[in-house]
Design a protein around this motif. Structure first.
Motif, PDB file in Angstrom:
ATOM      1  N   SER A  45     -14.444 -69.886  34.401  1.00 32.44           N
ATOM      2  CA  SER A  45     -15.756 -70.022  33.767  1.00 32.44           C
ATOM      3  C   SER A  45     -15.985 -68.815  32.855  1.00 32.44           C
ATOM      4  O   SER A  45     -15.279 -67.794  32.940  1.00 32.44           O
ATOM      5  CB  SER A  45     -16.853 -70.089  34.818  1.00 32.44           C
ATOM      6  OG  SER A  45     -17.011 -68.809  35.410  1.00 32.44           O
ATOM      7  N   VAL A  46     -16.994 -68.936  32.006  1.00 26.92           N
ATOM      8  CA  VAL A  46     -17.359 -67.841  31.113  1.00 26.92           C
ATOM      9  C   VAL A  46     -17.672 -66.585  31.933  1.00 26.92           C
ATOM     10  O   VAL A  46     -17.183 -65.491  31.639  1.00 26.92           O
ATOM     11  CB  VAL A  46     -18.551 -68.280  30.232  1.00 26.92           C
ATOM     12  CG1 VAL A  46     -19.202 -67.102  29.552  1.00 26.92           C
ATOM     13  CG2 VAL A  46     -18.082 -69.325  29.220  1.00 26.92           C
ATOM     14  N   ALA A  47     -18.460 -66.749  33.025  1.00 27.73           N
ATOM     15  CA  ALA A  47     -18.810 -65.595  33.865  1.00 27.73           C
ATOM     16  C   ALA A  47     -17.555 -64.993  34.501  1.00 27.73           C
ATOM     17  O   ALA A  47     -17.412 -63.761  34.561  1.00 27.73           O
ATOM     18  CB  ALA A  47     -19.805 -66.013  34.938  1.00 27.73           C
ATOM     19  N   GLU A  48     -16.618 -65.848  34.944  1.00 24.12           N
ATOM     20  CA  GLU A  48     -15.385 -65.328  35.564  1.00 24.12           C
ATOM     21  C   GLU A  48     -14.517 -64.593  34.548  1.00 24.12           C
ATOM     22  O   GLU A  48     -13.874 -63.591  34.881  1.00 24.12           O
ATOM     23  CB  GLU A  48     -14.591 -66.482  36.193  1.00 24.12           C
ATOM     24  CG  GLU A  48     -15.223 -66.994  37.478  1.00 24.12           C
ATOM     25  CD  GLU A  48     -14.674 -68.351  37.938  1.00 24.12           C
ATOM     26  OE1 GLU A  48     -14.882 -68.673  39.111  1.00 24.12           O
ATOM     27  OE2 GLU A  48     -14.067 -69.082  37.111  1.00 24.12           O
ATOM     28  N   ASN A  49     -14.518 -65.074  33.291  1.00 21.71           N
ATOM     29  CA  ASN A  49     -13.782 -64.371  32.241  1.00 21.71           C
ATOM     30  C   ASN A  49     -14.287 -62.935  32.112  1.00 21.71           C
ATOM     31  O   ASN A  49     -13.517 -62.016  31.829  1.00 21.71           O
ATOM     32  CB  ASN A  49     -13.941 -65.089  30.901  1.00 21.71           C
ATOM     33  CG  ASN A  49     -12.813 -66.061  30.610  1.00 21.71           C
ATOM     34  OD1 ASN A  49     -11.755 -65.679  30.125  1.00 21.71           O
ATOM     35  ND2 ASN A  49     -13.038 -67.331  30.925  1.00 21.71           N
TER      36      ASN A  49
END
Ligand code: ATP
Length: 233
Positions: free
Chosen positions: A93-97
Motif C-alpha cells: 500500500s501507499v502507507a507501507e511504501n
C-alpha cells in the motif's frame, strides 16, 4: 561543502560511464545536473549513493569520505535518492511504501508519516491503495515522499518531471520550490526550462565529463551554450 565529488571514474563492467567528474553542492543549494541522454547524469547520482561505486576518485559528505560505503549506509547518513524509475512497491500500500523507508536512527527526524499525509493530500487520500494503482504523477509524489521519510539532509532527484503531464510537472515544481527552502537538493532533468527555473546552479555533463558549471541564470540567457551541449538535434 555538503557534498564533494572529486574526479570520479565509474564503469559498468568494462565500459566507462564517467571520466573524472567533479562537482560540489553547498548546504542549502539547489543544483541541477544537465546533459543529453547517456551523458552520465544517472550514473553520477548512482555513484554518490553507492549503487554504482566509482572505481577511482572520492565522494565526500560533510567532509567524510563515503566513496566505498554500502548504499544503505549512505542513505542512513542522510543522502536519499528518488530514482528515475521511482521503484514504487506495486503490491504494497501507499502507507507501507512509506513505512519501509521511514528512518529510525539518531539523526533528527523532521518528516513523520503524519507530516507527509498533511503535506501530500493525494498520498493521504490513497494511503490504503496498492502502489501500482497510482498514476505516474501520484507515483512520483510517493517516490519523493518516500525519500523524505528517510530524513534527507541531501535530496537527490533523478528526472523528477520525466513523462508527466504539464499540470503535474507544475505541481512537482511547486513541491521542489518548497522543499528547496529547507533541504539541499541535487537533481537531474531533461526539461531545461524546469531545471533552470528551480536550480540556482548547474553542471552540464557530456560523455561522462563536466563541460560547464555556472549559475542557472547564465545558462538561461545563453542559447548558444544550450544549443552546444543540450540540444537533441
Ligand atoms: P539518461 O537521461 O538517458 O538516463 P544519463 O545522462 O542519466 O542519461 P547514464 O544513464 O548515466 O546517462 O548513462 C551513462 C552511460 O553509461 C551511457 O553510455 C549508458 O549507455 C551507460 N550505462 C548506463 N547504465 C548502464 C548499465 N546498467 N550497464 C551498462 N551501461 C550503462
Amino acid at each position: 561543502m555538503m557534498l564533494e565529488v572529486e574526479d570520479i571514474h565509474t564503469y559498468y563492467g568494462e565500459s566507462r560511464a564517467l571520466s573524472g567528474v567533479s562537482l560540489a553542492v553547498d548546504e542549502g543549494e539547489t543544483v541541477c545536473l544537465l546533459g543529453r541522454n547517456g551523458a552520465g547524469k544517472t550514473t553520477t547520482l548512482s555513484s554518490v549513493v553507492g549503487i554504482v561505486p566509482p572505481s577511482q576518485g572520492t565522494v565526500r559528505f560533510r567532509g567524510e569520505d563515503i566513496t566505498r560505503r554500502p548504499a544503505h549506509a549512505i542513505t542512513r547518513m542522510g543522502i536519499c535518492l528518488v530514482p528515475e524509475d521511482r521503484r514504487i512497491f506495486g503490491d504494497l500500500s501507499v502507507a507501507e511504501n512509506l513505512e519501509v523507508a521511514l528512518y529510525r536512527g539518531p539523526r533528527q527526524a523532521t518528516w513523520s508519516l503524519e507530516r507527509v499525509f498533511d503535506e501530500f493530500p493525494v498520498i493521504a487520500e490513497f494511503k490504503d491503495r496498492p502502489g501500482k494503482t497510482l498514476s505516474g504523477g501520484e507515483q512520483q509524489m510517493l517516490a519523493i515522499a518516500r525519500a523524505l521519510v528517510g530524513q534527507p539532509e541531501l535530496l537527490l532527484l533523478d528526472e523528477p518531471s520525466e513523462g508527466l503531464a504539464p499540470v503535474i510537472v507544475h505541481q512537482i515544481g511547486r513541491l521542489l520550490a518548497s522543499l528547496s527552502a529547507s533541504t539541499t537538493i541535487l537533481f537531474t532533468d531533461q526539461n531545461l526550462a524546469f531545471a533552470l527555473k528551480h536550480a540556482q546552479r548547474c553542471y552540464i555533463l557530456a560523455k561522462g565529463e563536466v563541460v560547464y558549471e555556472g549559475p542557472a541564470a547564465t545558462l538561461r540567457e545563453d542559447p548558444e551554450l544550450q544549443e552546444r551541449y543540450l540540444s537533441v538535434a
